[in-house]
Design a protein around this motif. Structure first.
Motif, PDB file in Angstrom:
ATOM      1  N   GLN A 104      -4.501  44.566 123.052  1.00 11.68           N
ATOM      2  CA  GLN A 104      -5.533  44.910 124.030  1.00 11.68           C
ATOM      3  C   GLN A 104      -5.601  46.419 124.246  1.00 11.68           C
ATOM      4  N   ALA A 105      -4.448  47.077 124.329  1.00 17.03           N
ATOM      5  CA  ALA A 105      -4.423  48.531 124.503  1.00 17.03           C
ATOM      6  C   ALA A 105      -5.081  49.228 123.330  1.00 17.03           C
ATOM      7  N   ALA A 106      -4.870  48.692 122.121  1.00 15.03           N
ATOM      8  CA  ALA A 106      -5.497  49.276 120.936  1.00 15.03           C
ATOM      9  C   ALA A 106      -6.999  49.041 120.942  1.00 15.03           C
ATOM     10  N   GLU A 107      -7.402  47.828 121.258  1.00 14.17           N
ATOM     11  CA  GLU A 107      -8.833  47.483 121.246  1.00 14.17           C
ATOM     12  C   GLU A 107      -9.616  48.300 122.263  1.00 14.17           C
ATOM     13  N   LEU A 108      -9.057  48.475 123.452  1.00 14.63           N
ATOM     14  CA  LEU A 108      -9.751  49.170 124.536  1.00 14.63           C
ATOM     15  C   LEU A 108      -9.451  50.661 124.571  1.00 14.63           C
ATOM     16  N   ARG A 109      -8.567  51.118 123.676  1.00 17.30           N
ATOM     17  CA  ARG A 109      -8.152  52.527 123.637  1.00 17.30           C
ATOM     18  C   ARG A 109      -7.528  52.923 124.976  1.00 17.30           C
ATOM     19  N   GLU A 110      -6.643  52.067 125.494  1.00 15.32           N
ATOM     20  CA  GLU A 110      -6.054  52.278 126.816  1.00 15.32           C
ATOM     21  C   GLU A 110      -4.539  52.093 126.775  1.00 15.32           C
ATOM     22  N   PRO A 111      -3.812  53.109 126.321  1.00  9.55           N
ATOM     23  CA  PRO A 111      -2.351  52.963 126.231  1.00  9.55           C
ATOM     24  C   PRO A 111      -1.664  52.818 127.580  1.00  9.55           C
ATOM     25  N   HIS A 112      -2.383  53.141 128.675  1.00  6.77           N
ATOM     26  CA  HIS A 112      -1.738  52.988 129.988  1.00  6.77           C
ATOM     27  C   HIS A 112      -1.379  51.538 130.270  1.00  6.77           C
ATOM     28  N   GLU A 148      12.327  45.664 116.166  1.00  8.61           N
ATOM     29  CA  GLU A 148      11.282  46.668 116.378  1.00  8.61           C
ATOM     30  C   GLU A 148       9.902  46.161 115.999  1.00  8.61           C
ATOM     31  N   ALA A 149       9.832  45.138 115.186  1.00 11.25           N
ATOM     32  CA  ALA A 149       8.529  44.607 114.767  1.00 11.25           C
ATOM     33  C   ALA A 149       7.877  43.763 115.854  1.00 11.25           C
ATOM     34  N   TYR A 150       8.656  43.324 116.850  1.00 15.01           N
ATOM     35  CA  TYR A 150       8.073  42.462 117.878  1.00 15.01           C
ATOM     36  C   TYR A 150       7.041  43.234 118.690  1.00 15.01           C
ATOM     37  N   GLY A 151       5.891  42.643 118.861  1.00 16.86           N
ATOM     38  CA  GLY A 151       4.805  43.278 119.601  1.00 16.86           C
ATOM     39  C   GLY A 151       3.741  43.867 118.709  1.00 16.86           C
ATOM     40  N   ARG A 152       4.078  44.067 117.445  1.00 15.14           N
ATOM     41  CA  ARG A 152       3.101  44.625 116.513  1.00 15.14           C
ATOM     42  C   ARG A 152       2.121  43.539 116.074  1.00 15.14           C
ATOM     43  N   ASN A 153       0.941  43.950 115.623  1.00 14.37           N
ATOM     44  CA  ASN A 153      -0.065  42.994 115.172  1.00 14.37           C
ATOM     45  C   ASN A 153      -0.888  43.630 114.056  1.00 14.37           C
ATOM     46  N   LEU A 187      -2.317  52.207 118.167  1.00 13.14           N
ATOM     47  CA  LEU A 187      -3.220  51.865 117.061  1.00 13.14           C
ATOM     48  C   LEU A 187      -2.437  51.562 115.794  1.00 13.14           C
ATOM     49  N   GLN A 188      -1.407  52.344 115.530  1.00 11.92           N
ATOM     50  CA  GLN A 188      -0.571  52.089 114.355  1.00 11.92           C
ATOM     51  C   GLN A 188       0.171  50.770 114.493  1.00 11.92           C
ATOM     52  N   ALA A 189       0.593  50.441 115.716  1.00  8.69           N
ATOM     53  CA  ALA A 189       1.278  49.164 115.952  1.00  8.69           C
ATOM     54  C   ALA A 189       0.328  47.992 115.775  1.00  8.69           C
ATOM     55  N   SER A 190      -0.977  48.268 115.771  1.00 10.16           N
ATOM     56  CA  SER A 190      -1.973  47.221 115.545  1.00 10.16           C
ATOM     57  C   SER A 190      -2.512  47.256 114.120  1.00 10.16           C
ATOM     58  N   GLY A 191      -1.828  47.979 113.248  1.00 10.87           N
ATOM     59  CA  GLY A 191      -2.143  47.936 111.828  1.00 10.87           C
ATOM     60  C   GLY A 191      -3.019  49.042 111.302  1.00 10.87           C
ATOM     61  N   ALA A 192      -3.568  49.897 112.170  1.00  9.16           N
ATOM     62  CA  ALA A 192      -4.472  50.947 111.706  1.00  9.16           C
ATOM     63  C   ALA A 192      -3.701  52.055 110.988  1.00  9.16           C
ATOM     64  N   SER A 193      -4.379  52.687 110.044  1.00 15.85           N
ATOM     65  CA  SER A 193      -3.865  53.900 109.410  1.00 15.85           C
ATOM     66  C   SER A 193      -4.449  55.068 110.192  1.00 15.85           C
ATOM     67  N   VAL A 194      -3.610  55.783 110.935  1.00 12.31           N
ATOM     68  CA  VAL A 194      -4.093  56.789 111.883  1.00 12.31           C
ATOM     69  C   VAL A 194      -3.765  58.194 111.386  1.00 12.31           C
ATOM     70  N   THR A 195      -4.772  59.050 111.411  1.00 16.35           N
ATOM     71  CA  THR A 195      -4.586  60.470 111.146  1.00 16.35           C
ATOM     72  C   THR A 195      -4.747  61.214 112.459  1.00 16.35           C
TER      73      THR A 195
END
Length: 559
Positions: free
Chosen positions: A488-496, A112-117, A156-164
């Motif tokens: 890239q999806a996290a950086e650009l805010r584009e989950p599509h 499950e950790a694969y793909g996270r950053n 965003l969470q998969a990219s390390g952010a703490s999201v509320t």
């Protein structure tokens, strides 16, 4: 060899070139991370980089000459089969089968950790989405933000952010007053006010307000004086309506960490404190009996009234206080997702952000989403049986299910209008994108079951060099892309981007499945070839599951 390992090898070659004087460049100008991308044409290799183009001009060196030097240095790297210079200075790298195939084991072992950053590690991010008024069921526009917003939070969470995840509960203002008057009128058997709300849900909630009061031994709210009756229907009616919205969102797999009440900004003095802060900063002035924020100093087209001449807070006053409140609660970045009719809101709120000393589009981001149109039997689906005037979240889920609804709403860029064909989304065919991806996952699970029955076990052997077929190279290349896509999806805010990636991965897997066998054929003996292919199959299963999880969509084992 993973893309990260290859990128590190390229950077090491650059460092070596600087140290031996071949590249006349300050080491501080070398990129911390070399970007590797998949070539558009498979025959160009496994990975490509334009780093020579980026650095050649800075160093006063012909980029193609620099690329040739790097190619020579990389040629000796274990796992690299060949490096070619293309065009004005692109590097195309081809890995040998063993190096490429190792990725299958890496994916399975990371699970499950694969793909996270960790690109957003340490960033506290407040993500506000949906925030529909509690005056009716959640309509289709809000449903889109529910799917996109929750998917973005996961990315965003998969990219390390703490999201509320935050929902702004609009329980203050004229729309709530109209809602309360509509409930009271319906309870009294009267027509809804001209500016009020209609639909069966108004009757349902009005009946529940009365029933709840009587069950609690309280007076019938219909018999109270007008002002008291209106307040009784307002308080209980809003509570019931919002309870329905929360229940619908929960069934849609969307839950929030914070439900923030607009009323609290006005009752707690937060508005006054925010205005006082801006006055201390020199951005507030008094004119014509009103209090103004000098937003024109920060790019807005006109200054904004914050406190009106009658002493009442203007609408923007609550927005100002709310932004400050989020920042004071610890949000490094505030991201707000709004509908298509809010474009005019961006300039004034960026001015507010700057007035507080923050950086617009960094500390505050505003994402605008476009309309969703539902089509059934070739015709627009316009009205809900219950809401009367709009299509609701429950209508959509009843029509196609949570998985298809979430996936279809999240697979397109939020800033483009979309038409959802409900007939297509209900069909179990490859034309239905969510079925196509989920079926690929179910197929990987079925392959694993069949392999177990045939005695093929991963732990009995793995030889990456055996993954030498073209379909395997393509599939491995797709698996390698997930970390980059997520970042890239996290950086650009584009989950599509995750959804579109999954469709490409599913296509690569289906083609591989048609050409390579995991289980022995006939009397064939189980070999490392079968076992190694099982590793690749299971790696694909893991990546499909990880990607679907980022979209809040299930990964079925049977279909």
């Amino acid at each position: 060899m993973t893309p990260l390992q290859l990128a590190q090898a390229v950077r090491a070659a650059l460092v070596q070139a600087v140290e031996d004087g071949t590249l006349a460049l300050d080491p501080a100008l070398l990129p911390d991370e070399v970007r590797m991308e998949r070539p558009r044409q498979r025959e160009h290799g496994d990975w490509a980089t334009n780093v020579a183009l980026q650095l050649g001009k800075k160093a006063g060196t012909n980029p193609r000459d620099l690329a040739a030097d790097l190619a020579a240095r990389l040629g000796a790297t274990p796992g690299v089969a060949s490096v070619e210079v293309a065009g004005p200075g692109f590097l195309n790298v081809r890995l040998d089968a063993a190096a490429a195939g190792e990725l299958a084991r890496t994916v399975v072992e990371q699970g499950e950790a694969y793909g996270r950053n960790d690109t957003l590690a340490g960033v506290a991010l407040n993500l506000e989405f949906v925030s529909a008024n509690p005056t009716g069921p959640l309509h289709i526009g809000g449903v889109r933000w529910a799917a996109v917003g929750d998917s973005l939070a996961r990315v965003l969470q998969a990219s390390g952010a703490s999201v509320t995840r935050e929902y702004y509960f609009n329980d203050h203002g004229a729309q709530i007053d109209r809602f309360a008057r509509s409930l009271l009128a319906r309870a009294l058997g009267q027509d809804a006010p001209e500016d009020g709300y209609g639909g069966q849900y108004i009757a349902d909630i009005a009946d529940r307000v009365v029933a709840d009061a009587l069950a609690a031994g309280e007076p019938d709210p219909r018999t109270l004086p007008a002002a008291e009756a209106t307040e009784a229907f307002r308080a209980r009616g809003v509570e019931l309506m919002f309870g329905e919205i929360k229940a619908s969102l929960h069934a849609f797999r969307v839950d929030f960490d914070v439900y923030f009440h607009e009323d609290s900004l006005h009752e707690s003095g937060a508005v006054e404190r925010a205005v006082a802060r801006l006055r201390e900063l020199g951005h507030v002035y008094d004119a014509d009996g009103a209090v103004w924020l000098r937003t024109t100093d920060f790019g807005d087209d006109k200054d904004r009234v914050v406190i009106k001449s009658d002493g009442e807070a203007a609408y923007i006053a609550g927005d100002i206080a709310y932004y400050l409140d989020k920042r004071e609660r610890g949000a490094d970045r505030v991201v707000i997702m709004l509908g298509a009719d809010h474009h005019g809101y961006i300039g004034r709120m960026m001015a507010v952000c700057a007035a507080f000393g923050d950086t617009p589009h960094v500390n505050l981001e505003i994402l605008i989403g476009q309309m969703v149109n539902l089509v059934r039997e070739g015709q627009p689906m316009r009205m809900s049986k219950r809401a009367g005037t709009v299509v609701t979240i429950d209508d959509l889920v009843d029509a196609v299910g949570v998985d298809a609804a979430r996936y279809s709403l999240a697979r397109s860029s939020a800033d483009s209008s979309i038409d959802l064909d409900l007939d297509l989304l209900s069909r179990a065919t490859n034309e239905n994108p969510v079925f196509y991806v989920q079926y690929a996952h179910a197929r990987t699970v079925n392959v694993g079951r069949n392999a177990a029955d045939a005695g093929v076990r991963r732990e009995d052997g793995f030889d990456a060099s055996l993954l030498d077929h073209e379909s395997e190279a393509v599939l491995l290349g797709q698996l390698a892309e997930l970390p980059r896509i997520v970042a890239q999806a996290a950086e650009l805010r584009e989950p599509h981007r995750v959804a579109r990636y999954l469709e490409e991965l599913a296509g690569a897997y289906h083609k591989w499945y048609d050409q390579r066998r995991v289980t022995p054929f006939g009397d064939e003996t189980v070999s490392d070839t079968h076992r190694t292919r099982l590793w690749l199959n299971d790696a694909t299963r893991q990546v499909l599951a990880n990607g679907l999880g980022l979209l809040g969509v299930s990964a079925p084992e049977r279909m």
